[in-house]
Design a protein around this motif. Structure first.
Motif, PDB file in Angstrom:
ATOM      1  N   ASP A  77       0.826  -1.215   0.000  1.00  0.00           N
ATOM      2  CA  ASP A  77       0.000   0.000   0.000  1.00  0.00           C
ATOM      3  C   ASP A  77       0.860   1.264   0.000  1.00  0.00           C
ATOM      4  O   ASP A  77       0.516   2.252  -0.661  1.00  0.00           O
ATOM      5  N   LEU A 119       0.844   4.049  -2.897  1.00  0.00           N
ATOM      6  CA  LEU A 119       0.537   5.422  -2.498  1.00  0.00           C
ATOM      7  C   LEU A 119       1.637   6.381  -2.955  1.00  0.00           C
ATOM      8  O   LEU A 119       1.346   7.449  -3.510  1.00  0.00           O
ATOM      9  N   ASP A 171       1.443   7.327  -6.495  1.00  0.00           N
ATOM     10  CA  ASP A 171       0.223   8.047  -6.904  1.00  0.00           C
ATOM     11  C   ASP A 171       0.425   9.530  -6.590  1.00  0.00           C
ATOM     12  O   ASP A 171       0.002  10.036  -5.558  1.00  0.00           O
ATOM     13  N   SER A 220      -8.219   9.614  -2.042  1.00  0.00           N
ATOM     14  CA  SER A 220      -7.242   8.612  -2.462  1.00  0.00           C
ATOM     15  C   SER A 220      -7.658   7.213  -2.002  1.00  0.00           C
ATOM     16  O   SER A 220      -7.680   6.268  -2.786  1.00  0.00           O
ATOM     17  N   SER A 265      -8.999   3.971  -3.985  1.00  0.00           N
ATOM     18  CA  SER A 265      -8.091   2.814  -3.959  1.00  0.00           C
ATOM     19  C   SER A 265      -8.856   1.525  -3.660  1.00  0.00           C
ATOM     20  O   SER A 265      -8.618   0.488  -4.282  1.00  0.00           O
ATOM     21  N   ARG A 315     -10.890   0.727  -6.736  1.00  0.00           N
ATOM     22  CA  ARG A 315     -10.000   0.276  -7.813  1.00  0.00           C
ATOM     23  C   ARG A 315      -9.614  -1.187  -7.613  1.00  0.00           C
ATOM     24  O   ARG A 315      -9.628  -1.980  -8.530  1.00  0.00           O
ATOM     25  N   GLU A 316      -9.284  -1.516  -6.375  1.00  0.00           N
ATOM     26  CA  GLU A 316      -8.877  -2.893  -6.069  1.00  0.00           C
ATOM     27  C   GLU A 316     -10.063  -3.848  -6.257  1.00  0.00           C
ATOM     28  O   GLU A 316      -9.919  -4.959  -6.749  1.00  0.00           O
ATOM     29  N   LYS A 323      -4.583  -1.164   4.837  1.00  0.00           N
ATOM     30  CA  LYS A 323      -4.947   0.170   4.343  1.00  0.00           C
ATOM     31  C   LYS A 323      -5.207   1.119   5.512  1.00  0.00           C
ATOM     32  O   LYS A 323      -4.841   2.297   5.476  1.00  0.00           O
ATOM     33  N   GLN A 380     -15.155   4.260  -9.165  1.00  0.00           N
ATOM     34  CA  GLN A 380     -14.294   5.279  -8.566  1.00  0.00           C
ATOM     35  C   GLN A 380     -14.970   6.649  -8.589  1.00  0.00           C
ATOM     36  O   GLN A 380     -14.796   7.449  -7.668  1.00  0.00           O
ATOM     37  N   TYR A 429      -1.172  -5.532  -9.438  1.00  0.00           N
ATOM     38  CA  TYR A 429      -1.148  -4.079  -9.238  1.00  0.00           C
ATOM     39  C   TYR A 429      -0.210  -3.481 -10.273  1.00  0.00           C
ATOM     40  O   TYR A 429       0.990  -3.715 -10.235  1.00  0.00           O
TER      41      TYR A 429
END
Lengths: 429, 251
Positions: free
Chosen positions: A11, A15, A18, A245, A249, A252-253, A276, A341, B95
């Motif tokens: 993570d 991060l 990003d 964010s 996230s 998205r996952e 997370k 998202q 990922y």
């Protein structure tokens, strides 16, 4: 623990790569804090340090009106400028052209009527002093005095509370003029000579002064400033900004192929969510540290008052930790329930603005009434803000904010439970 | 007395419906896949291949009947059975912000490997699949073929006994396809059961021993490829496929 540590590493890596997410979580809130504090500091200075410009149009030619203008000037909160009496009807136009916030028109019979009113009061007083008060024949019959109203124009940008302060200040100046005239008349009636200046000053100016001091639980006398008010409030907002964010996230996952693979591996997805939470909790603590540091060291260079940290730093850490945890929990909850998202970002952004509104970040909750005041209790930002204000403004200790921390903790646990139900319902765990 | 060979997958009277009833459903489906075999699952678009694959891997849960993997009940709640198989989904399942090595580290840990095992398997797999030179570069910058190899590497990092592959070679060049097929043969030689779907029927003929064809949620034929071709009097799997499923477009 190994799985959790590897998940946290994953993570953190995602991060750090990003850049947009990082700028949203750090740069935007910093800009917000600086801009809002700067604006509110200007307002504070307008009220506390700068004088309010006032245009006075005196249509009277007597002494009382001149004394009134002097008295208004002596109050100290106004920058007085006068315009010719022929321009009485154009006071509001003059205010616009000169950017004056206030305008006063003194009526033409002001001095005459102040004198008449003083004479009336003096006569009644003399009659009373001579013991003839009960004799109806002895009381001098006079027409009731009616002074034309003093007209006060104001710029609508002035807040109601400030307008009442201005009205009160001008009222006290008016009272001073009338009292002085009554005293002089009374003294002359009794002694047939002018009231000595020293006696007049003693009688009018010996008022007890008011010593204004801010109260605090730790006994310090630091006057709150725009930084003390704004930095804690907008730090809370920044912490909740992680939703931009983190919420995305999680979605998205969830919608990417990686989640299908995660479901087929012998590890519970709750490990991923715990990872997370820990990662982004550290992010929220860093946000708070960065914003507080800016308040302490950078603000003075920007002409803003420096932020003074509370004396109980452990309490500050605990409040920030619980608030950060709540912000992270809320972001994950939104991410779990959102299908895209766009949904997470849209709902997330709007919902934190609403939570900030009802939580008292934009309008102080003490100024709220009825339903709004009740609703504030449901916003986690409200409890965090109350705790921060107690620490930053009142010098409170940890025991003083336990109630706020407890409420924030309960809200966080509820959010976590709702997230768990969402994960179950969507067959994600 | 006939000895029943050990089974990798046993599906008995399985029923499944999507909650919104908009997609393919299964009713009373039975299928057995022998351990150590290379099994192909074929069918036109929308036949239910991916759904069946998701049911066998526990991504979806059955409504009726049962699915057993190596004798254990499959399903999202049974994490023990998840250690036994690997899954290479049709979509890229990693990922993209991370490098191949970072992805393998994460998925290896989640598959139950320790640090030393992850390091060893990462080095092995990146070497075998030709990804050593890009081990630390973000996957999002890779070509489609390289991403397919990363996708495969993650699926086998924990040396699974059964490997599910949902169109593992779609969109790749000949070289990558041959490398992947060759590696799958190696895995099978080492005892891994392969359960594979694809629209590349010539590739399937090279890889698979046993096949099943499904359409509209039903198994329309199954058996050894040679036996099926002989039985239906066809020279290729493609002819057999067209004969059994027709020429009409599928959605």
């Amino acid at each position: 623990m190994f799985k959790l540590w590897i998940s946290i590493k994953k993570d953190i890596r995602i991060l750090l790569r990003d850049k947009v997410g990082i700028s949203l979580m750090f740069v935007m809130p910093i800009i917000l804090v600086v801009v809002v504090t700067g604006i509110q500091n200007s307002t504070f200075q307008l009220v506390n340090k700068n004088k309010l410009s006032i245009i006075i149009c005196n249509t009277d030619t007597g002494k009382a009106s001149k004394q009134l203008i002097e008295a208004i000037d002596k109050i100290g909160m106004f920058k007085v400028s006068q315009i010719a009496k022929e321009n009485a009807k154009a006071v509001s136009d003059n205010m616009h052209t000169t950017d004056a916030l206030l305008g006063v028109v003194i009526p033409s019979n002001f001095s005459a009527e102040v004198n008449t009113k003083a004479k009336n009061a003096s006569d009644k007083a003399m009659t009373a002093f001579s013991g003839q008060a009960d004799s109806g024949a002895a009381i001098v019959k006079r027409q009731p005095v009616s002074i034309d109203q003093l007209t006060l124009f104001y710029n609508p940008v002035l807040q109601e509370s400030l307008r009442f302060s201005i009205q009160g200040a001008i009222q006290s100046a008016l009272q001073l003029v009338q009292t002085r005239q009554t005293l002089r008349t009374l003294y002359y009636s009794s002694n047939e000579k002018e009231l000595p200046k020293s006696l007049e000053d003693e009688m009018l100016n010996s008022n007890t002064t008011i010593n204004m001091l801010p109260t605090s639980k730790d006994g310090t006398r630091i006057t709150p400033n725009a930084s003390q008010h704004n930095v804690p409030a907008w730090t809370i907002f920044a912490m909740f900004f992680v939703i931009m964010s983190l919420g995305g996230s999680v979605v998205r996952e969830k919608v990417s192929g990686s989640f299908i693979r995660l479901k087929t591996l012998p590890t519970n997805y709750l490990v991923g969510l715990l990872s997370k939470q820990i990662t982004y909790l550290v992010v929220t603590l860093l946000q708070a540290a960065v914003i507080f540091s800016m308040g302490i060291w950078l603000f003075p260079y920007l002409g803003l008052p420096a932020l003074n940290l509370p004396s109980d730093l452990f309490a500050l850490f605990v409040v920030t930790l619980v608030c950060g945890w709540c912000a992270v929990s809320y972001s994950i909850c939104v991410g779990v329930f959102a299908n895209t998202q766009e949904q997470a970002n849209g709902f997330g952004a709007i919902s934190i603005v609403i939570l900030a509104c009802i939580g008292g970040l934009m309008v102080p909750s003490f100024a709220m009434q009825g339903l709004a005041k009740t609703m504030a209790n449901f916003s986690p930002m409200h409890w965090c803000l109350q705790a921060y204000y107690s620490l930053f403004l009142e010098g409170a200790k940890l025991k003083d904010v336990l109630n706020n921390i407890g409420s924030l903790f309960i809200i966080t646990v509820i959010i976590q439970f709702v997230t768990y139900l969402g994960l179950k319902r969507k067959n994600l765990i | 007395m006939e000895v029943t060979p050990p089974l990798a997958v046993s599906i008995e009277h399985m029923g499944f419906r999507y909650p919104d009833n908009t997609d393919v459903s299964f009713a009373d489906l039975n299928l057995q896949i022998i351990k150590g075999t290379r099994f192909g699952l074929f069918g036109p678009n929308g036949a239910g291949k991916t759904t069946l694959m998701n049911l066998m891997t526990g991504v979806l849960s059955v409504n009726e009947g049962s699915i057993k993997l190596l004798g254990q009940e499959a399903g999202t709640q049974n994490k023990e059975v998840n250690k036994l198989f690997g899954f290479v989904p049709q979509d890229f399942s990693f990922y993209k912000e991370l490098s191949p090595a970072e992805n393998l580290e994460f998925f290896g840990a989640w598959a139950g490997l320790n640090k030393a095992e992850i390091i060893k398997r990462t080095d092995e797999l990146l070497h075998i699949l030709g990804l050593e030179d890009v081990r630390n570069k973000p996957v999002e910058k890779f070509s489609g073929g390289m991403k397919r190899r990363v996708n495969l590497a993650i699926g086998v990092i924990h040396n699974p006994q059964v490997l599910f592959l949902d169109e593992p070679t779609v969109g790749v060049d000949v070289q990558t396809r041959q490398a992947i097929i060759s590696y799958l043969h190696t895995l099978n030689d080492n005892g891994t059961t392969l359960i594979y779907t694809s629209h590349q029927l010539s590739e399937a003929e090279d890889l698979c021993e046993q096949i099943a064809m499904i359409d509209e949620g039903k198994i329309i034929t199954q058996g050894h490829i040679d036996d099926l071709l002989k039985e239906h009097k066809h020279d290729s799997l493609e002819e057999l496929f067209i004969n059994l499923t027709g020429k009409a477009y599928r959605n």
